[in-house]
Design a protein around this motif. Structure first.
Motif, mmCIF file in Angstrom:
data_model
loop_
_atom_site.group_PDB
_atom_site.id
_atom_site.type_symbol
_atom_site.label_atom_id
_atom_site.label_comp_id
_atom_site.label_asym_id
_atom_site.label_seq_id
_atom_site.Cartn_x
_atom_site.Cartn_y
_atom_site.Cartn_z
ATOM 1 N N GLY A 35 99.050 11.970 -9.797
ATOM 2 C CA GLY A 35 98.777 10.637 -9.255
ATOM 3 C C GLY A 35 98.496 9.636 -10.372
ATOM 4 N N PHE A 36 97.676 10.067 -11.325
ATOM 5 C CA PHE A 36 97.340 9.182 -12.440
ATOM 6 C C PHE A 36 98.587 8.811 -13.219
ATOM 7 C CE2 PHE A 36 93.040 8.695 -11.971
ATOM 8 C CZ PHE A 36 92.318 9.880 -11.897
ATOM 9 N N ALA A 37 99.433 9.793 -13.422
ATOM 10 C CA ALA A 37 100.671 9.526 -14.173
ATOM 11 C C ALA A 37 101.527 8.502 -13.438
ATOM 12 C CB ALA A 37 101.434 10.831 -14.371
ATOM 13 N N ALA A 38 101.576 8.681 -12.125
ATOM 14 C CA ALA A 38 102.377 7.724 -11.335
ATOM 15 C C ALA A 38 101.826 6.319 -11.472
ATOM 16 C CB ALA A 38 102.382 8.173 -9.878
ATOM 17 N N ILE A 39 100.516 6.212 -11.360
ATOM 18 C CA ILE A 39 99.900 4.876 -11.457
ATOM 19 C C ILE A 39 100.137 4.293 -12.840
ATOM 20 C CG2 ILE A 39 97.719 3.624 -11.517
ATOM 21 C CD1 ILE A 39 96.721 5.516 -9.338
ATOM 22 N N ALA A 40 99.937 5.125 -13.834
ATOM 23 C CA ALA A 40 100.098 4.617 -15.197
ATOM 24 C C ALA A 40 101.516 4.119 -15.446
ATOM 25 C CB ALA A 40 99.729 5.726 -16.190
ATOM 26 N N SER A 41 102.493 4.786 -14.868
ATOM 27 C CA SER A 41 103.873 4.383 -15.159
ATOM 28 C C SER A 41 104.382 3.330 -14.184
ATOM 29 C CB SER A 41 104.775 5.623 -15.133
ATOM 30 O OG SER A 41 104.676 6.242 -13.864
ATOM 31 N N MET A 42 103.967 3.424 -12.934
ATOM 32 C CA MET A 42 104.568 2.512 -11.955
ATOM 33 C C MET A 42 103.609 1.416 -11.480
ATOM 34 S SD MET A 42 106.936 4.944 -9.616
ATOM 35 C CE MET A 42 105.706 6.095 -9.061
ATOM 36 N N GLY A 43 102.357 1.520 -11.883
ATOM 37 C CA GLY A 43 101.411 0.484 -11.462
ATOM 38 C C GLY A 43 101.173 0.529 -9.965
ATOM 39 N N LEU A 44 101.087 -0.642 -9.328
ATOM 40 C CA LEU A 44 100.743 -0.677 -7.915
ATOM 41 C C LEU A 44 101.832 -0.080 -7.051
ATOM 42 C CD1 LEU A 44 98.954 -4.126 -7.553
ATOM 43 C CD2 LEU A 44 98.037 -1.881 -7.058
ATOM 44 N N ALA A 45 103.014 -0.037 -7.569
ATOM 45 C CA ALA A 45 104.109 0.498 -6.763
ATOM 46 C C ALA A 45 103.926 1.983 -6.494
ATOM 47 C CB ALA A 45 105.431 0.265 -7.491
ATOM 48 N N ALA A 46 103.005 2.571 -7.231
ATOM 49 C CA ALA A 46 102.813 4.006 -7.042
ATOM 50 C C ALA A 46 101.916 4.317 -5.875
ATOM 51 C CB ALA A 46 102.216 4.612 -8.305
ATOM 52 N N ALA A 47 101.470 3.263 -5.203
ATOM 53 C CA ALA A 47 100.476 3.471 -4.145
ATOM 54 C C ALA A 47 100.877 4.511 -3.108
ATOM 55 C CB ALA A 47 100.145 2.138 -3.483
ATOM 56 N N PRO A 48 102.066 4.489 -2.539
ATOM 57 C CA PRO A 48 102.415 5.505 -1.530
ATOM 58 C C PRO A 48 102.396 6.929 -2.098
ATOM 59 C CG PRO A 48 104.062 3.729 -1.611
ATOM 60 C CD PRO A 48 103.155 3.532 -2.782
ATOM 61 N N VAL A 49 102.941 7.069 -3.284
ATOM 62 C CA VAL A 49 102.925 8.394 -3.929
ATOM 63 C C VAL A 49 101.491 8.862 -4.087
ATOM 64 C CG1 VAL A 49 103.474 9.631 -6.038
ATOM 65 C CG2 VAL A 49 105.039 7.890 -5.175
ATOM 66 N N SER A 50 100.692 7.906 -4.537
ATOM 67 C CA SER A 50 99.291 8.230 -4.784
ATOM 68 C C SER A 50 98.626 8.662 -3.491
ATOM 69 C CB SER A 50 98.614 6.998 -5.392
ATOM 70 O OG SER A 50 97.234 7.132 -5.311
#
Lengths: 606, 214
Positions: free
Chosen positions: A251-266
């Motif tokens: 999850g952290f990796a997703a946020i770090a790379s995609m920013g807010l767009a990572a919200a659903p993944v997160s």
């Protein structure tokens, strides 16, 4: 009878570690109780809060189904329940479990649906602390707090890595100005700096990722370095914790790379983390419940133990109680370690190759080791259970220990007795050889000199002297032969008996002969039985029978006695023969059958 | 006659050597162990070797083993084995492995020059020698005391067991050769022994008979 206070200690295969007192530190326990109750209360409150927030959070564009909600709340509930169970069962990691549960509830507090500013602020500050706490729990699980400084440092680093960016963000984020109009106020706000807050948020993601990976790394290292026995125990908890941390890392990796767009993944990952944490709670509780169930099941068997089963059966009873067929009991004596029948065995407390086995020492009331139980990891690892078993088995263990010690000493005595006889015979053999090589040779030389002298100076005195010396030589020969017949050592029992027969003044028939050389103790004892019987008992004739069968040499001397005195006085077993035969583990029998005296010796020979 | 003496006890071998030299017998060498004995025998080719049964290294029966090697290297040599032991085991073993020219005497006897020289002469001639004490001991065993033999026949039997030839028996008992031959035949017949001509075989047969209880 005063109740016996037994203290059971456990070793991890490299020596005895801690001895746990039965009458433990009361103050420590009270502190734990208080802390536990406080945490439970806090966690329950947190749960309630979480429920409220999550429920209200549907207003946001964060699509969540009832299932996801249930899972996330369920994780907190499961952890709290597991923590309570662990607390009640006096597990040292109970507080940690509760802590993780409470921390998990705080995850959702930094949310627009938070009821007040305090809750919101706390959520900003501590929302991610569940991660290092989970790592701490996983590292600490397995019967004790982190044993190594490195683990402590890792946890501290993870805490710092998680808290620092969170704190920084908390002091610089004004939710209102960042676009969250429904959010409550941030009580920790010091300086409104959205850029700093955003950077802190990004840093938080990166640091969260790195600390997750670090925790997983340390967990893996701990697992690999653990003994196979330990690995079994911690695998479940370590595994589920690692999964939860790992998912969070993704999850952290997703946020770090995609920013807010990572919200659903997160969000999805968060659901996975919740499931993993439920797994942790289940793993922790399962082991506790299993031990309790086993204890209940074994209650009846434990009461059976206190009725002192017979030797050998104690091990079976204990093995049944602990569900461990491989259980072994050994008794450390002053100078050796013996098993239940007194045989010397290697000390199980010495560190050995087999690290799947553990040694538990049952210590007696005076502090000395009473018995050592060697077992697989299992029920006996539970402190309470181990103490209960030790208390119930104390009488039986002492009983068996006494018997084992007795058997061991008796075996010592027998060995010493046999060695005495052997050394006695060796001594006589040595004397015979000394006589033969020394005195006899010298007397023969003397005889020679006398004859030479006689040849030069005929003298009646010399003639007389020569005759006397000749007699002396005969006596010497008799003496040497009586000490130990040379034929016995050189050619064995058969030859020695032949020589005996040749020199006897009664007819002797010899039937049977050992087909091979036997140990000197056996051959000498067999010979002595025959020679001494013939010497001590006046027989008219004798039959000597020698047979070897099934590892036993049987020597029989029988014959009609020359007069009634031959039957007299067998109380001492024919002149001490009984003792000598017994000393090498054989048996002597004296019979009178049809007017014939029979002396039979049976000697063990391998 | 040329003799070698082998005995690990120096006093003894030097003493016996002097005894023999005084009696006019040539002693070509004395040895302290089996190896030295063989060297002396190879060098001087004696007629008879006097050998102590017990020698280094084990002091059990090296003497017997040395005599076998001696016989193998020098087929005609006579061997006189000396021993402290009264029992007949070694005598029978010795005679059993030598076709004549082997003798067994008790150590006590070495100081008796007459006995010694007589034994050596007989051995050089290829006869056998068994110490009379050993024979007497065998004959005084209870089962052997009741042999169906007359007193005279018993005397003859003892002398046969000692290895004596018929001629020697004549001289010892003051009998004519014909009488001796008759006695010998009777003895062998009564005891159911094979009547061999006078050689080591009849000594061996007699000794074996005396040791048994048939």
């Amino acid at each position: 009878m005063a109740a016996r206070e037994l203290i059971a200690a456990r070793s991890d295969g490299s020596g005895v570690t801690a001895v746990r007192g039965v009458a433990g530190a009361t103050r420590h326990r009270t502190a734990r109780r208080v802390g536990g109750v406080a945490l439970v209360a806090g966690a329950v409150a947190g749960c309630v809060m979480m429920w409220i927030i999550v429920d209200h959070g549907g207003a946001f564009a964060l699509a969540r189904g009832t299932f996801a909600v249930a899972v996330e709340v369920g994780a907190a509930v499961a952890l709290i329940v597991a923590g309570v169970i662990a607390l009640v069962r006096r597990r040292p990691f109970a507080l940690l479990v509760l802590g993780v549960g409470a921390a998990w509830t705080m995850r959702e507090w930094a949310n627009p649906a938070a009821p007040n500013a305090l809750v919101f602020t706390l959520g900003l500050l501590l929302g991610t602390i569940w991660l290092p706490l989970t790592g701490w729990l996983a590292l600490a699980y397995s019967r004790g707090l982190p044993e190594r400084g490195r683990d402590r440092v890792a946890v501290a680093l993870a805490v710092a890595a998680v808290l620092a960016p969170a704190f920084l963000r908390a002091v610089t984020l004004d939710p209102q100005s960042s676009g969250c109009l429904a959010c409550p106020a941030n009580l920790a706000l010091i300086v409104d700096s959205p850029s700093v807050a955003r950077s802190a948020g990004d840093a938080g993601a990166v640091l969260g990722l790195t600390s997750s990976l670090m925790l997983i790394g340390f967990l893996a290292d701990r697992f690999l370095r653990a003994s196979p026995a330990d690995r079994l125990l911690i695998s479940l908890v370590a595994g589920t914790s690692a999964i939860s941390i790992g998912l969070a890392a993704i999850g952290f990796a997703a946020i770090a790379s995609m920013g807010l767009a990572a919200a659903p993944v997160s969000r999805t990952l968060s659901g996975g983390v919740a499931v993993a944490l439920i797994g942790v709670a289940v793993a922790v509780s399962w082991e506790i419940v299993r031990a309790a169930a086993a204890r209940r099941r074994s209650a009846r068997l434990v009461s059976d133990l206190s009725r002192a089963p017979g030797p050998g059966r104690l091990r079976d009873a204990l093995a049944a109680i602990t569900h461990d067929e491989s259980l072994e009991i050994s008794y450390p004596l002053a100078d050796r370690v013996v098993d239940a029948v007194g045989r010397a065995i290697p000390d199980p407390r010495a560190s050995g190759e087999d690290r799947m086995r553990r040694a538990t020492v049952a210590v007696g009331a005076d502090g000395a080791a009473l018995a050592v139980l060697t077992h697989r990891p299992g029920l006996l690892d539970d402190d309470g259970f181990r103490d209960a078993v030790a208390r119930a088995a104390s009488l039986a263990l002492e009983h068996e220990r006494l018997q084992a010690e007795l058997a061991s000493r008796v075996s010592d005595l027998q060995g010493s007795r046999a060695r005495l006889v052997t050394s006695f015979d060796s001594e006589r053999r040595r004397l015979e050889r000394d006589l033969h090589d020394g005195a006899q040779q010298q007397v023969v030389a003397l005889l020679l000199k006398l004859r030479l002298a006689l040849a030069r100076h005929p003298d009646p005195e010399l003639v007389w002297a020569i005759a006397e010396v000749g007699l002396a030589l005969d006596e010497l020969r008799e003496l040497a032969h009586g000490l130990y017949p040379a034929a016995l050592a050189e050619d064995g029992l058969g030859a020695a008996l032949e020589v005996l027969r040749e020199g006897a003044d009664i007819p002797i028939r010899i039937s049977g002969a050992p087909g091979r050389r036997l140990s000197s103790a056996v051959e000498t004892t067999a010979y002595v039985v025959v020679a001494e019987t013939l010497r001590a008992r006046r027989l008219r004739s004798a039959v000597v029978d020698v047979t070897e069968a099934g590892g036993v040499l049987s020597v029989t001397v029988s014959g009609p006695p020359d007069g009634p005195e031959a039957f007299a006085g067998f109380g001492d077993g024919v002149g001490g023969l009984g003792d000598r035969v017994g000393a090498i583990g054989g048996g002597l029998r004296v019979d009178v059958v049809a007017d014939a005296l029979t002396v039979q010796a049976e000697l063990p020979c391998e | 006659m040329r003799i070698v003496i082998a005995d690990d006890e120096m006093l003894l071998r030097e003493g016996v050597a002097r005894l023999l030299i005084d009696a006019g017998i040539e002693v070509v060498g004395t040895a302290g162990d089996g190896a030295e004995l063989e060297r002396l025998a190879d060098a001087h080719h004696p007629d008879v070797a006097i050998v102590d049964i017990r020698m280094p290294p084990t002091f059990t029966d090296e003497g017997l083993l040395a005599t076998r090697r001696l016989r193998a290297a020098h087929p005609g040599i006579g061997v006189l084995v000396l021993s402290h032991y009264l029992d007949s085991r070694y005598a029978v073993e010795l005679l059993g492995s030598f076709p004549g020219g082997a003798g067994y005497l008790l150590k006590d006897r070495v100081s008796d020059v007459a006995v010694l020289t007589d034994a050596l002469a007989r051995l050089a001639a290829g006869e056998c020698v068994v110490d009379p004490t050993i024979v007497a001991r065998l004959m005084s065993r209870p089962t052997r005391e009741e042999l169906p033999l007359s007193a005279r026949e018993r005397e003859v039997l003892a002398l046969i067991a000692e290895g004596r030839s018929n001629a020697a028996i004549c001289a010892a008992l003051f009998l004519s050769p014909k009488t001796v031959e008759a006695h010998v035949s009777h003895v062998f017949a009564k005891l159911e022994l094979d009547d061999s001509p006078e050689d080591h075989r009849r000594v061996l047969a007699t000794l074996r008979y005396l040791r048994s209880d048939r």
